[in-house]
Design a protein around this motif. Structure first.
Motif, PDB file in Angstrom:
ATOM      1  N   PRO A 107     104.510  59.195 -92.891  1.00  0.00           N
ATOM      2  CA  PRO A 107     105.905  58.744 -92.852  1.00  0.00           C
ATOM      3  C   PRO A 107     106.192  57.890 -91.607  1.00  0.00           C
ATOM      4  CG  PRO A 107     105.786  61.071 -93.397  1.00  0.00           C
ATOM      5  CD  PRO A 107     104.407  60.667 -92.989  1.00  0.00           C
ATOM      6  N   LYS A 108     107.184  57.052 -91.725  1.00  0.00           N
ATOM      7  CA  LYS A 108     107.559  56.169 -90.632  1.00  0.00           C
ATOM      8  C   LYS A 108     107.812  56.975 -89.352  1.00  0.00           C
ATOM      9  CE  LYS A 108     110.726  52.332 -89.681  1.00  0.00           C
ATOM     10  NZ  LYS A 108     111.843  51.519 -90.232  1.00  0.00           N
ATOM     11  N   GLY A 109     107.269  56.491 -88.241  1.00  0.00           N
ATOM     12  CA  GLY A 109     107.448  57.153 -86.957  1.00  0.00           C
ATOM     13  C   GLY A 109     106.410  58.208 -86.633  1.00  0.00           C
ATOM     14  N   SER A 110     105.416  58.401 -87.519  1.00  0.00           N
ATOM     15  CA  SER A 110     104.415  59.446 -87.332  1.00  0.00           C
ATOM     16  C   SER A 110     103.357  59.057 -86.304  1.00  0.00           C
ATOM     17  CB  SER A 110     103.716  59.752 -88.657  1.00  0.00           C
ATOM     18  OG  SER A 110     104.605  60.253 -89.619  1.00  0.00           O
ATOM     19  N   HIS A 111     102.710  60.091 -85.768  1.00  0.00           N
ATOM     20  CA  HIS A 111     101.603  59.913 -84.827  1.00  0.00           C
ATOM     21  C   HIS A 111     100.457  60.821 -85.280  1.00  0.00           C
ATOM     22  CE1 HIS A 111     105.103  58.548 -82.519  1.00  0.00           C
ATOM     23  NE2 HIS A 111     104.254  57.798 -81.835  1.00  0.00           N
ATOM     24  N   PRO A 112      99.598  60.365 -86.168  1.00  0.00           N
ATOM     25  CA  PRO A 112      98.534  61.219 -86.703  1.00  0.00           C
ATOM     26  C   PRO A 112      97.541  61.632 -85.616  1.00  0.00           C
ATOM     27  CG  PRO A 112      98.190  58.938 -87.363  1.00  0.00           C
ATOM     28  CD  PRO A 112      99.545  58.997 -86.736  1.00  0.00           C
ATOM     29  N   SER A 113      97.021  62.842 -85.743  1.00  0.00           N
ATOM     30  CA  SER A 113      96.069  63.366 -84.763  1.00  0.00           C
ATOM     31  C   SER A 113      94.700  63.513 -85.400  1.00  0.00           C
ATOM     32  CB  SER A 113      96.539  64.736 -84.256  1.00  0.00           C
ATOM     33  OG  SER A 113      96.510  65.690 -85.302  1.00  0.00           O
ATOM     34  N   THR A 114      93.661  63.464 -84.590  1.00  0.00           N
ATOM     35  CA  THR A 114      92.301  63.621 -85.106  1.00  0.00           C
ATOM     36  C   THR A 114      92.111  65.001 -85.731  1.00  0.00           C
ATOM     37  OG1 THR A 114      91.517  64.320 -82.914  1.00  0.00           O
ATOM     38  CG2 THR A 114      91.323  61.984 -83.470  1.00  0.00           C
ATOM     39  N   ARG A 115      92.796  66.009 -85.223  1.00  0.00           N
ATOM     40  CA  ARG A 115      92.651  67.354 -85.756  1.00  0.00           C
ATOM     41  C   ARG A 115      93.161  67.443 -87.193  1.00  0.00           C
ATOM     42  NH1 ARG A 115      94.699  72.376 -82.222  1.00  0.00           N
ATOM     43  NH2 ARG A 115      96.631  71.175 -82.341  1.00  0.00           N
ATOM     44  N   SER A 116      94.053  66.553 -87.579  1.00  0.00           N
ATOM     45  CA  SER A 116      94.614  66.593 -88.933  1.00  0.00           C
ATOM     46  C   SER A 116      93.632  66.121 -89.993  1.00  0.00           C
ATOM     47  CB  SER A 116      95.879  65.741 -89.001  1.00  0.00           C
ATOM     48  OG  SER A 116      95.570  64.353 -88.991  1.00  0.00           O
ATOM     49  N   ILE A 176      96.953  57.189 -91.523  1.00  0.00           N
ATOM     50  CA  ILE A 176      97.415  55.958 -90.884  1.00  0.00           C
ATOM     51  C   ILE A 176      98.917  56.004 -90.686  1.00  0.00           C
ATOM     52  CG2 ILE A 176      97.698  53.466 -91.212  1.00  0.00           C
ATOM     53  CD1 ILE A 176      95.084  53.436 -92.750  1.00  0.00           C
ATOM     54  N   ALA A 177      99.348  55.539 -89.522  1.00  0.00           N
ATOM     55  CA  ALA A 177     100.777  55.325 -89.276  1.00  0.00           C
ATOM     56  C   ALA A 177     100.948  53.923 -88.694  1.00  0.00           C
ATOM     57  CB  ALA A 177     101.325  56.374 -88.318  1.00  0.00           C
ATOM     58  N   VAL A 178     102.033  53.257 -89.071  1.00  0.00           N
ATOM     59  CA  VAL A 178     102.281  51.899 -88.601  1.00  0.00           C
ATOM     60  C   VAL A 178     103.603  51.861 -87.854  1.00  0.00           C
ATOM     61  CG1 VAL A 178     103.284  51.230 -90.836  1.00  0.00           C
ATOM     62  CG2 VAL A 178     102.421  49.461 -89.280  1.00  0.00           C
ATOM     63  N   HIS A 179     103.601  51.166 -86.715  1.00  0.00           N
ATOM     64  CA  HIS A 179     104.770  51.097 -85.836  1.00  0.00           C
ATOM     65  C   HIS A 179     105.054  49.646 -85.452  1.00  0.00           C
ATOM     66  CE1 HIS A 179     104.924  55.504 -84.755  1.00  0.00           C
ATOM     67  NE2 HIS A 179     103.688  55.427 -85.211  1.00  0.00           N
ATOM     68  N   ARG A 180     106.314  49.417 -85.129  1.00  0.00           N
ATOM     69  CA  ARG A 180     106.752  48.114 -84.603  1.00  0.00           C
ATOM     70  C   ARG A 180     107.625  48.406 -83.387  1.00  0.00           C
ATOM     71  NH1 ARG A 180     109.332  43.303 -88.398  1.00  0.00           N
ATOM     72  NH2 ARG A 180     109.358  41.653 -86.795  1.00  0.00           N
ATOM     73  N   PRO A 181     107.000  48.581 -82.214  1.00  0.00           N
ATOM     74  CA  PRO A 181     107.749  49.031 -81.037  1.00  0.00           C
ATOM     75  C   PRO A 181     108.916  48.107 -80.688  1.00  0.00           C
ATOM     76  CG  PRO A 181     105.397  49.165 -80.637  1.00  0.00           C
ATOM     77  CD  PRO A 181     105.567  48.424 -81.928  1.00  0.00           C
ATOM     78  N   GLY A 195     109.959  44.509 -82.085  1.00  0.00           N
ATOM     79  CA  GLY A 195     109.435  43.205 -81.696  1.00  0.00           C
ATOM     80  C   GLY A 195     108.419  42.659 -82.677  1.00  0.00           C
ATOM     81  N   ASP A 196     107.631  41.680 -82.211  1.00  0.00           N
ATOM     82  CA  ASP A 196     106.671  41.041 -83.110  1.00  0.00           C
ATOM     83  C   ASP A 196     105.264  41.612 -82.970  1.00  0.00           C
ATOM     84  OD1 ASP A 196     106.004  40.024 -80.644  1.00  0.00           O
ATOM     85  OD2 ASP A 196     106.049  37.911 -81.237  1.00  0.00           O
ATOM     86  N   VAL A 197     105.105  42.700 -82.206  1.00  0.00           N
ATOM     87  CA  VAL A 197     103.812  43.377 -82.101  1.00  0.00           C
ATOM     88  C   VAL A 197     103.793  44.572 -83.046  1.00  0.00           C
ATOM     89  CG1 VAL A 197     102.276  44.699 -80.594  1.00  0.00           C
ATOM     90  CG2 VAL A 197     103.391  42.630 -79.734  1.00  0.00           C
TER      91      VAL A 197
END
Length: 342
Positions: free
Chosen positions: A273-282, A291-296, A299-301
């Motif tokens: 879900p948007k805003g997630s931070h997946p961990s290796t333990r998961s 996978i999680a995708v962010h746009r801090p 901006g354009d990054v």
């Protein structure tokens, strides 16, 4: 039943492959080779396989691998290319977990791996076994080049963005961290407990063998040249890869929708879900990429977080997934393990 041979069953990738194959309902293990351990019961070396694997290691020279339907090579680079031609000519499918068939440019491969390629004729027909991209080609393959662990995490993370043409391609960055099992089951100073514990260190900044493999994949997705900086790190954990990927957007796009649509129906890619931070333990011990995708700050990054277990989706699990495709089985067959917690 699929008759399976495993060449090189004594390393971490090898024992992980045996763990998965021993649970697979359509597999009959026929031979597990090792020069150094020939004659030793496999379960004596790996007690985790007691009552599940009753075979003994056999010397590769005496193993009748041509009687198998498929042979996995869980060996160091340079081994599979010595034996693949004979097996393929005998009608045996080959899945190489090392790098012998991953890079299509032979000169590039020889530069990075420091040896002359023994069968360049098979490289041309080998299929790169990233199922989320090459599923139909894998289905018809005689030789499958199983992707590396870092390349799996990085390519899956960048895939929707590069395919859709929404990134500037000249400045991609992959900042990736791996557990020490990625270094193999061998005695080397940098992976000793007293060296790797309580420590965090980059390596291969000037150039890592997985760089040309990742770049080749991204350029195929984009059908254009790609500029990539890839920096791997060693972290004080046993399993797992965490890849943090950066790119600059050249057009506005709904990133969450892009990822969800691209991986819809993929059994082993989980878009968080948007805003997630997946961990290796998961993903520990499971054939899953989260996978999680962010746009801090809007901006354009774009920042993509991609995690896998380096020994499963990054190696043995993906190899079994490719085997399932080769033999027209549901891809999830034998790969339904839930990640281990804690």
């Amino acid at each position: 039943m699929i008759k399976v041979g495993v060449v090189g069953g004594t390393g971490y990738t090898g024992v992980e492959l045996l763990r998965l194959l021993a649970q697979h309902p359509e597999v009959e293990l026929k031979a597990i080779t090792s020069r150094g351990e020939a004659g030793l019961p496999v379960a004596d070396m790996f007690p985790s396989l007691r009552r599940r694997v009753d075979l003994r290691f056999v010397d590769p020279q005496s193993a009748d691998l041509t009687a198998c339907d498929v042979v996995f090579f869980a060996t160091p680079n340079g081994i599979a290319m010595q034996q693949a031609v004979e097996l393929v000519e005998a009608g045996v499918k080959v899945i190489d977990l090392a790098a012998d068939f991953r890079i299509s440019d032979i000169a590039e491969w020889e530069k990075w791996y420091g040896m002359k390629h023994a069968c360049p004729e098979l490289v041309a027909e080998a299929v790169y076994g990233l199922p989320e991209v090459n599923r139909e080609a894998v289905r018809k393959a005689r030789v499958v080049a199983n992707p590396g662990c870092y390349p799996t995490a990085v390519q899956l993370g960048f895939l929707p963005l590069v395919e859709a043409g929404v990134l500037e391609l000249d400045g991609l960055v992959a900042d990736a961290k791996s557990g020490v099992s990625g270094g193999g089951r061998k005695a080397e100073t940098h992976i000793l407990f007293s060296e790797s514990a309580d420590n965090f260190q980059a390596y291969g900044v000037a150039g890592h063998r997985h760089l040309p493999e990742i770049r080749q994949g991204l350029e195929r997705f984009a059908n254009a040249p790609v500029g990539l900086t890839f920096v791997p790190h060693l972290t004080p954990m046993i399993r797992g890869i965490h890849a943090t990927l950066y790119g600059r957007l050249k057009k506005d796009v709904d990133l969450q929708a892009l990822f969800e649509e691209r991986f819809a129906g993929e059994p082993f890619v989980d878009v968080m879900p948007k805003g997630s931070h997946p961990s290796t333990r998961s993903v520990r011990s499971a054939n899953m990429c989260r996978i999680a995708v962010h746009r801090p700050q809007g901006g354009d990054v774009v920042v993509v977080l991609s995690v896998i277990d380096n020994l499963v989706k990054g190696a043995a699990g993906q190899a079994v997934q490719n085997m399932n495709i080769l033999f027209d089985l549901p891809e999830i067959t034998g790969l339904g393990q839930i990640p281990v917690m804690p």
